[in-house]
Design an enzyme around this catalytic site. Sequence first.
Site, PDB file in Angstrom:
ATOM      1  N   ASP A 181       9.694  31.127 -57.519  1.00 49.29           N
ATOM      2  CA  ASP A 181      10.884  31.985 -57.474  1.00 49.29           C
ATOM      3  C   ASP A 181      11.367  32.205 -58.904  1.00 49.29           C
ATOM      4  O   ASP A 181      12.150  31.432 -59.439  1.00 49.29           O
ATOM      5  CB  ASP A 181      11.978  31.329 -56.633  1.00 49.29           C
ATOM      6  N   HIS A 186      18.147  32.898 -62.756  1.00 50.12           N
ATOM      7  CA  HIS A 186      18.105  31.436 -62.820  1.00 50.12           C
ATOM      8  C   HIS A 186      17.720  30.911 -64.202  1.00 50.12           C
ATOM      9  O   HIS A 186      17.706  29.699 -64.411  1.00 50.12           O
ATOM     10  CB  HIS A 186      17.122  30.903 -61.775  1.00 50.12           C
TER      11      HIS A 186
END
Length: 283
Positions: A181, A186
Amino acid sequence: MSTGTVDVGEQNAGAWAGHSLGERTVAYDERDVILYALAVGAAATDLDLVFEERLRVLPTFALTQAQWAPDALGSLGAFDITTAVHGSQRLLVREPLPVSGELTMTARVADVWDKGSAAVFDVEVESAYFLATWSLFAPGRGGFGGDRGASRPKPRETPADLELEVRTASNQAALYRLLGDRHHMHIDPEAAKAAGMPRPFMHGLCTLAAVTLPLAAAAGAHPADLVELEGRFASPVFPGDRLDARGWTGGEAGQDGTTVHFEVTADGRTALSGGRAQFRVTA
């Protein structure tokens, strides 16, 4: 791969219910399994999670291999990928994952719920080893006259049976994204700001998995013996945050298992709610 697309401009969100996202086979090896365990908080001394000679696979590792399915739905245009968020996650474990090999999975949109101003898409991924469901909250896609679905869980008012502290690492999101991911929010501060966050934040699935390790220990179980897991992502967690988990046991224990209901806060705000983890406990 999908078997087709739904024209979002002409169809309401409810038209996606039952839509197939196709089949995919992915390969992994023991290195991926070890990296995952470290990314969700396993210690170097947890040899059966990080040493290939004794390796057991954390069941939540399956979620990294199945991430393609919710991503595929977003790429088909079912919702605006810049505003949709991961609302909750469920996992049912059927068989222990092998330490290496291939996983063949099929995926579909199991349900679409009408929350008024938003829709919730339930993306179901199935294999011989697990059944996993992503609930994706999509603003602006509601109001199509569908069923509202379940309401959000209410906080528990009784004293907790367990109180645990989980320390996240400052590099944890950077490490976890190596499992597949790689959404920029992030790791990249500018991407995080564009998503409305002050800085890069943890993957919800990383936070959820990280909490299961101490919960298992508190329940007298091994984290690889997880058989069911669910939780709702209530607010973001940032790398380095201290998590405070409260757990409630009893009421669902079977002859060979135990269940913990849990809630998690970070800096006083609820991060995970409606949590439930069931472990197989053997003598």
